[in-house]
Design a protein around this motif. Structure first.
Motif, PDB file in Angstrom:
ATOM      1  N   MET A 142       4.081  10.629  -8.958  1.00 61.57           N
ATOM      2  CA  MET A 142       3.681  10.985 -10.228  1.00 61.57           C
ATOM      3  C   MET A 142       2.785  12.375 -10.375  1.00 61.57           C
ATOM      4  O   MET A 142       3.058  12.900 -11.333  1.00 61.57           O
ATOM      5  CB  MET A 142       2.440   9.950 -10.796  1.00 61.57           C
ATOM      6  N   SER A 143       2.248  12.450  -9.060  1.00 65.71           N
ATOM      7  CA  SER A 143       1.603  14.162  -9.013  1.00 65.71           C
ATOM      8  C   SER A 143       2.438  14.868  -8.915  1.00 65.71           C
ATOM      9  O   SER A 143       2.336  16.440  -9.342  1.00 65.71           O
ATOM     10  CB  SER A 143       0.509  13.878  -7.478  1.00 65.71           C
ATOM     11  N   LEU A 193      -5.045  18.186  -8.538  1.00 67.80           N
ATOM     12  CA  LEU A 193      -6.232  18.335  -9.227  1.00 67.80           C
ATOM     13  C   LEU A 193      -7.305  19.457  -8.922  1.00 67.80           C
ATOM     14  O   LEU A 193      -7.820  20.054  -9.862  1.00 67.80           O
ATOM     15  CB  LEU A 193      -7.099  17.033  -8.749  1.00 67.80           C
ATOM     16  N   LEU A 194      -7.101  20.102  -7.675  1.00 73.05           N
ATOM     17  CA  LEU A 194      -7.849  21.410  -7.481  1.00 73.05           C
ATOM     18  C   LEU A 194      -7.418  22.474  -8.212  1.00 73.05           C
ATOM     19  O   LEU A 194      -8.024  23.259  -8.619  1.00 73.05           O
ATOM     20  CB  LEU A 194      -7.830  21.562  -5.904  1.00 73.05           C
ATOM     21  N   SER A 195      -5.974  22.552  -8.281  1.00 72.17           N
ATOM     22  CA  SER A 195      -5.151  23.713  -9.084  1.00 72.17           C
ATOM     23  C   SER A 195      -5.918  23.417 -10.493  1.00 72.17           C
ATOM     24  O   SER A 195      -5.957  24.680 -10.972  1.00 72.17           O
ATOM     25  CB  SER A 195      -3.872  23.371  -8.693  1.00 72.17           C
ATOM     26  N   LEU A 196      -5.766  22.383 -11.147  1.00 74.19           N
ATOM     27  CA  LEU A 196      -6.084  22.109 -12.654  1.00 74.19           C
ATOM     28  C   LEU A 196      -7.356  22.362 -12.719  1.00 74.19           C
ATOM     29  O   LEU A 196      -7.736  23.102 -13.825  1.00 74.19           O
ATOM     30  CB  LEU A 196      -5.821  20.902 -12.884  1.00 74.19           C
ATOM     31  N   VAL A 197      -8.295  22.307 -11.820  1.00 70.59           N
ATOM     32  CA  VAL A 197      -9.756  22.349 -11.982  1.00 70.59           C
ATOM     33  C   VAL A 197     -10.180  23.935 -11.780  1.00 70.59           C
ATOM     34  O   VAL A 197     -10.922  24.573 -12.606  1.00 70.59           O
ATOM     35  CB  VAL A 197     -10.804  21.696 -11.101  1.00 70.59           C
ATOM     36  N   THR A 198      -9.424  24.502 -10.977  1.00 71.46           N
ATOM     37  CA  THR A 198      -9.478  25.965 -10.633  1.00 71.46           C
ATOM     38  C   THR A 198      -9.247  27.163 -11.447  1.00 71.46           C
ATOM     39  O   THR A 198      -8.962  28.243 -11.400  1.00 71.46           O
ATOM     40  CB  THR A 198      -9.360  26.326  -9.232  1.00 71.46           C
ATOM     41  N   GLY A 234       0.630  -1.350  -0.055  1.00 80.59           N
ATOM     42  CA  GLY A 234      -0.082  -0.103   0.061  1.00 80.59           C
ATOM     43  C   GLY A 234       0.909   1.247   0.087  1.00 80.59           C
ATOM     44  O   GLY A 234       0.635   2.463  -0.712  1.00 80.59           O
ATOM     45  N   PHE A 235       1.718   1.209   0.607  1.00 79.54           N
ATOM     46  CA  PHE A 235       2.647   2.449   0.841  1.00 79.54           C
ATOM     47  C   PHE A 235       3.466   2.645  -0.499  1.00 79.54           C
ATOM     48  O   PHE A 235       3.590   3.810  -1.083  1.00 79.54           O
ATOM     49  CB  PHE A 235       3.796   2.232   1.927  1.00 79.54           C
ATOM     50  N   THR A 236       3.806   1.356  -1.309  1.00 77.64           N
ATOM     51  CA  THR A 236       4.514   1.541  -2.570  1.00 77.64           C
ATOM     52  C   THR A 236       3.584   2.377  -3.530  1.00 77.64           C
ATOM     53  O   THR A 236       3.971   3.107  -4.305  1.00 77.64           O
ATOM     54  CB  THR A 236       4.935   0.051  -2.933  1.00 77.64           C
ATOM     55  N   THR A 237       2.358   1.663  -3.569  1.00 81.37           N
ATOM     56  CA  THR A 237       1.263   2.264  -4.373  1.00 81.37           C
ATOM     57  C   THR A 237       1.200   3.677  -4.358  1.00 81.37           C
ATOM     58  O   THR A 237       1.159   4.657  -5.216  1.00 81.37           O
ATOM     59  CB  THR A 237       0.098   1.331  -4.574  1.00 81.37           C
ATOM     60  N   GLY A 238       0.972   4.192  -2.939  1.00 80.17           N
ATOM     61  CA  GLY A 238       0.629   5.356  -2.855  1.00 80.17           C
ATOM     62  C   GLY A 238       1.602   6.468  -2.898  1.00 80.17           C
ATOM     63  O   GLY A 238       1.466   7.472  -3.387  1.00 80.17           O
ATOM     64  N   SER A 239       2.889   5.939  -2.700  1.00 83.85           N
ATOM     65  CA  SER A 239       4.218   6.838  -2.959  1.00 83.85           C
ATOM     66  C   SER A 239       4.272   7.092  -4.418  1.00 83.85           C
ATOM     67  O   SER A 239       4.673   8.065  -4.877  1.00 83.85           O
ATOM     68  CB  SER A 239       5.465   6.205  -2.193  1.00 83.85           C
ATOM     69  N   ALA A 240       3.893   5.928  -5.278  1.00 81.74           N
ATOM     70  CA  ALA A 240       4.077   6.065  -6.858  1.00 81.74           C
ATOM     71  C   ALA A 240       3.016   7.099  -7.100  1.00 81.74           C
ATOM     72  O   ALA A 240       3.381   8.052  -8.184  1.00 81.74           O
ATOM     73  CB  ALA A 240       3.921   4.811  -7.244  1.00 81.74           C
ATOM     74  N   ILE A 241       1.965   7.154  -6.650  1.00 77.19           N
ATOM     75  CA  ILE A 241       1.019   8.113  -7.012  1.00 77.19           C
ATOM     76  C   ILE A 241       1.528   9.394  -6.542  1.00 77.19           C
ATOM     77  O   ILE A 241       1.131  10.534  -7.414  1.00 77.19           O
ATOM     78  CB  ILE A 241      -0.390   7.925  -6.519  1.00 77.19           C
ATOM     79  N   ILE A 248       3.559  23.549 -16.520  1.00 76.31           N
ATOM     80  CA  ILE A 248       3.046  24.712 -15.713  1.00 76.31           C
ATOM     81  C   ILE A 248       3.870  24.782 -14.356  1.00 76.31           C
ATOM     82  O   ILE A 248       4.465  23.944 -13.932  1.00 76.31           O
ATOM     83  CB  ILE A 248       1.423  24.338 -15.654  1.00 76.31           C
ATOM     84  N   SER A 249       3.278  25.908 -13.661  1.00 79.06           N
ATOM     85  CA  SER A 249       3.766  26.208 -12.383  1.00 79.06           C
ATOM     86  C   SER A 249       2.428  25.785 -11.396  1.00 79.06           C
ATOM     87  O   SER A 249       1.494  26.305 -11.380  1.00 79.06           O
ATOM     88  CB  SER A 249       4.131  27.431 -12.219  1.00 79.06           C
ATOM     89  N   LEU A 250       2.931  24.885 -10.282  1.00 84.47           N
ATOM     90  CA  LEU A 250       1.933  24.608  -9.256  1.00 84.47           C
ATOM     91  C   LEU A 250       2.514  24.950  -7.929  1.00 84.47           C
ATOM     92  O   LEU A 250       3.366  24.672  -7.727  1.00 84.47           O
ATOM     93  CB  LEU A 250       1.539  23.204  -9.137  1.00 84.47           C
ATOM     94  N   PRO A 251       1.554  25.457  -7.045  1.00 86.97           N
ATOM     95  CA  PRO A 251       2.000  25.673  -5.785  1.00 86.97           C
ATOM     96  C   PRO A 251       2.172  24.696  -4.971  1.00 86.97           C
ATOM     97  O   PRO A 251       2.823  24.625  -3.924  1.00 86.97           O
ATOM     98  CB  PRO A 251       0.745  26.756  -5.046  1.00 86.97           C
ATOM     99  N   ARG A 252       1.450  23.811  -5.202  1.00 82.64           N
ATOM    100  CA  ARG A 252       1.462  22.336  -4.150  1.00 82.64           C
ATOM    101  C   ARG A 252       1.578  21.317  -5.173  1.00 82.64           C
ATOM    102  O   ARG A 252       1.234  21.171  -6.426  1.00 82.64           O
ATOM    103  CB  ARG A 252       0.130  22.211  -3.351  1.00 82.64           C
ATOM    104  N   GLU A 253       2.179  19.805  -4.514  1.00 85.85           N
ATOM    105  CA  GLU A 253       2.441  18.862  -5.515  1.00 85.85           C
ATOM    106  C   GLU A 253       1.631  17.718  -4.886  1.00 85.85           C
ATOM    107  O   GLU A 253       1.678  16.782  -5.655  1.00 85.85           O
ATOM    108  CB  GLU A 253       3.809  18.439  -5.261  1.00 85.85           C
ATOM    109  N   GLU A 254       0.798  17.683  -3.946  1.00 84.67           N
ATOM    110  CA  GLU A 254      -0.075  16.524  -3.600  1.00 84.67           C
ATOM    111  C   GLU A 254      -1.056  16.469  -4.528  1.00 84.67           C
ATOM    112  O   GLU A 254      -1.718  17.112  -5.186  1.00 84.67           O
ATOM    113  CB  GLU A 254      -0.691  16.667  -2.224  1.00 84.67           C
ATOM    114  N   PRO A 255      -1.566  15.204  -4.694  1.00 85.91           N
ATOM    115  CA  PRO A 255      -2.544  14.839  -5.699  1.00 85.91           C
ATOM    116  C   PRO A 255      -3.615  15.521  -5.619  1.00 85.91           C
ATOM    117  O   PRO A 255      -4.219  16.091  -6.663  1.00 85.91           O
ATOM    118  CB  PRO A 255      -2.853  13.209  -5.267  1.00 85.91           C
ATOM    119  N   VAL A 256      -4.425  15.829  -4.563  1.00 86.32           N
ATOM    120  CA  VAL A 256      -5.785  16.310  -4.253  1.00 86.32           C
ATOM    121  C   VAL A 256      -5.383  17.866  -4.736  1.00 86.32           C
ATOM    122  O   VAL A 256      -6.273  18.637  -5.262  1.00 86.32           O
ATOM    123  CB  VAL A 256      -6.315  16.383  -2.711  1.00 86.32           C
ATOM    124  N   GLN A 257      -4.161  18.402  -4.239  1.00 88.27           N
ATOM    125  CA  GLN A 257      -4.006  19.890  -4.375  1.00 88.27           C
ATOM    126  C   GLN A 257      -3.695  19.993  -6.005  1.00 88.27           C
ATOM    127  O   GLN A 257      -4.302  21.002  -6.508  1.00 88.27           O
ATOM    128  CB  GLN A 257      -2.754  20.344  -3.801  1.00 88.27           C
TER     129      GLN A 257
END
Length: 727
Positions: free
Chosen positions: A234-235, A255-260, A224-231, A244-253
């Motif tokens: 990738m994010s 995604l929110l940056s791309l949507v907004t 689980g840790f390996t799969t989560g870390s790979a995600i 592009i330039s993004l303020p954060r690199e976490e997957p949820v952040q």
């Protein structure tokens, strides 16, 4: 001197390794032949001078004895695999390794080292960026640690250096400990201090033989840790893949940056380069497997070289393309730079160093064990901890961040036919040459191409199929896997690892507090061959009249004593239901018009099938072959109770006394008592409560005694057979 003329209870190699202080206090009498006539010398304990005289003779006794002595570091040879080990634990490790080195082995190691190098160099550059460092530091991590590990490891195929998972982990841990505002030279210096402290922790763990701490991180947590870390990784590469330039690199952040609105700034040229790189690497890899399966084609190096040439030719870093490229890199070797020993900084890095040490060791030793199992040779896990710790500690003085084993490069090394750990020296030379002459040529290397290399390297790490397998096999393991994965993706690598460790410990505690149990039945293979199995798993296992055989699959202690009592209570309640159903049927059919009617044992046996039918209608699952005899003997199979604490002993005493007070009384027998439980029988007084005649070595002896007890009871109380019906 002949080998047969030497008689000593000590191995020559062991004697030679004893210090003088130990020799002076050694109590073992050992003698060494002095002459060919067979005269024996005096004991070593006579005087210090004579002991050293015998030691000098032992050095020249017979080379075959020294060759036959067990060596501290070894590998077993299978087929063409090596029989040498470049280990610091062997005082003549490197020398003895090259004593049997041949030109054939040199050829194979050169080929394997060159093959791994073409995979290592692009990965090192990409992973250096992943760690938040300039790309040249990825090559520094593939230099000194790789050389030191190759000279000290007991594993032949493990390749150590920059690894994606550890690169992301150290970056997140460092930013979490120091804050995102620490950048530039301060960040690099802190990273070197973290590498030094990681090496120190690993060396201390090796000295304390504390490698077993990683066993709490089970395979499901690691998956689980390996799969989560790979995600997570990738994010973190999305900004390079899309330009592009993004303020954060976490997957949820992300995604929110791309949507907004961040999607409006996507660079189409960067996207085109990313897609072209990934597609090209996949195509080359598939073509390599299909048309040239015996040749390893470095698809990552080929694509990076092609993209670098195209970028330089078209000027992709300039308008109108505006693709971010690596830029000018100074071609310098890592200078000897001691890490910072600032106490305030080191206090902040204690927790990150421990986590990095455990994770990097766990990854490295798992790779080493899998390779050793595949090629049938032995490794020493504790010495692997020393080797990795020395590599990280000394590597920190040459600007290397924490290193770990790489599964992809180790796999390439194994299929390339390496013979010894010398392939690591070849990789060291290749990285050295790259630092000296090739770095200026990489100025036009696009960042999207490096991000594509990272994504392709992580493709095999994302494995959701493990979850499906675990869900079908063990729901507890599935919960650990999903908790670790989700926590890693949402909360980061550090919190994900903590959540996985916590879930693993909780699941272990749950299993310990509620172990499995079984009601046992007899299986008759022949008149002489008999065994006892779980009646639920083996339908041909039949319970015996008046006997309950119960097995508790685990130690009995304070955490599961209540569960033990609940299980016995449930079994008793189920028997009461059967008894009531049987008696109701007997009375309704006239077989038992009044409770005082006398029914013979024979008549009850004839009507068992009818009684079973009535019980089935009443919603009770029955076994028609079991006689309607009350439980007169309970046999507790204690073969799995290897340990019983004070609370467990008291529960057993209560069970014995409560069953003895029933009407009719139930005798409790213990069988298969062993281990710590056996030693506590007399100390706790349990043997007196149970009775020495009721404790048996094996289960069959206890059942035979139980049958004799039931038979004697029925001879005295023939009407008791209608009082209850058992399973």
């Amino acid at each position: 001197m002949r080998a047969s003329s030497v008689t000593t209870p000590l191995c020559v190699a062991g004697v030679l390794s004893v210090r003088p202080r130990q020799l002076r206090t050694h109590k073992t009498v050992a003698s060494v032949s002095r002459h060919e006539t067979g005269k024996r010398a005096a004991s070593f304990s006579s005087s210090t001078s004579r002991r050293f005289s015998r030691l000098r003779q032992a050095r020249t006794v017979d080379p075959s004895l020294r060759a036959a002595a067990p060596k501290p570091c070894f590998t077993r040879s299978v087929g063409h695999q090596p029989t040498v080990c470049l280990g610091v634990y062997n005082p003549r490790g490197i020398v003895s390794a090259f004593e049997s080195y041949t030109w054939t082995k040199l050829r194979d190691d050169l080929l394997a080292g060159c093959t791994v190098s073409v995979v290592l160099i692009p990965q090192a550059i990409a992973y250096g960026l992943l760690a938040g460092l300039p790309p040249i530091y990825g090559l520094y991590c593939a230099l000194t640690p790789l050389l030191l590990y190759s000279l000290t490891t007991t594993s032949i195929h493990t390749c150590v250096g920059p690894f994606a998972l550890v690169s992301l982990l150290v970056a997140q841990l460092l930013k979490g400990a120091l804050g995102p505002e620490v950048t530039g030279a301060a960040y690099i210096g802190a990273m070197m201090t973290l590498s030094f402290m990681t090496g120190v922790v690993q060396l201390v763990m090796g000295a304390l033989r504390a490698g077993a701490v990683t066993t709490f991180l089970g395979d499901t947590v690691v998956a689980g840790f390996t799969t989560g870390s790979a995600i997570l990784i990738m994010s973190s590469q999305v900004k390079h893949l899309l330009g592009i330039s993004l303020p954060r690199e976490e997957p949820v952040q992300v995604l929110l940056s791309l949507v907004t609105g961040a999607w409006q700034h996507i660079n189409p040229y960067a996207v085109a380069i990313s897609v072209a790189c990934i597609a090209s690497m996949m195509w080359i890899k598939d073509a390599n497997k299909k048309y040239l399966p015996k040749v390893i084609i470095p698809e990552q190096l080929i694509v990076l070289m092609a993209l670098t040439a195209l970028s330089a030719f078209f000027g992709l870093s300039e308008v109108p393309y505006n693709v971010r490229c690596l830029g000018s890199v100074t071609a310098t070797l890592p200078a000897f730079t001691p890490p910072s020993f600032d106490l305030a900084l080191m206090r902040k890095l204690i927790e990150p160093a421990i986590l990095t040490a455990v994770i990097s060791y766990m990854i490295t030793v798992s790779i080493a064990q899998s390779m050793a199992s595949k090629f049938k040779y032995a490794i020493d896990s504790n010495r692997e901890m020393f080797a990795l710790g020395a590599a990280n500690l000394l590597g920190s003085f040459f600007q290397a961040y924490p290193a770990a084993g790489s599964l992809s490069r180790s796999a390439v090394c194994s299929v390339s036919g390496c013979r010894t750990q010398a392939h690591g020296i070849v990789q060291f030379v290749a990285v050295l040459a790259t630092l000296l002459w090739c770095m200026p040529l990489m100025a036009s290397l696009p960042y999207p191409a490096l991000a594509a290399v990272v994504v392709m390297a992580l493709k095999t790490m994302v494995d959701f199929g493990v979850g499906k397998v675990l869900l079908n096999m063990s729901q507890g393991d599935f919960v650990q896997w999903i908790v670790t994965l989700v926590a890693t993706v949402l909360l980061g690598a550090q919190m994900g690892l903590a959540a996985g460790l916590l879930s693993s410990v909780l699941w272990l505690g749950w299993q310990t507090s509620r172990p499995s149990w079984a009601v046992m039945g007899r299986r008759m293979h022949s008149s002489e061959l008999v065994d006892y199995r779980n009646v639920c798993d083996f339908p041909d296992s039949k319970q015996l009249p008046g006997i309950l055989v119960f097995r508790f699959d685990g130690p009995l202690h304070f955490a599961n004593k209540d569960y033990f009592c609940e299980v016995l209570k449930d079994i008793g309640e189920e028997r009461d239901v059967r008894q009531n159903a049987a008696e109701s049927w007997y009375r309704s059919t006239g077989y038992l018009p009044e409770p005082q009617i006398k029914v013979t044992k024979l008549s009850v046996k004839e009507d068992l099938k009818a009684a079973a039918k009535a019980e089935k209608l009443a919603g009770v699952q029955v076994d028609d072959t079991t006689s309607a005899v009350p439980v007169l003997v309970m046999v507790i199979d204690a073969s799995s109770m290897l340990n019983v604490d004070a609370a467990g002993v008291q529960v057993l005493k209560d069970v014995v006394q409560a069953n003895r007070a029933q009407d009719p009384p139930t005798t409790v027998l213990l069988s298969g008592v062993r281990g710590d439980f056996r030693r506590k029988l007399s100390k706790s007084g349990l043997d007196k409560v149970v009775g020495m005649d009721n404790i048996f070595v094996d289960l069959h002896s206890a059942v035979v005694a139980a049958e004799a007890h039931v038979q004697s009871y029925l001879e005295v109380h023939p009407l008791a057979i209608i009082d209850s019906v058992v399973i």
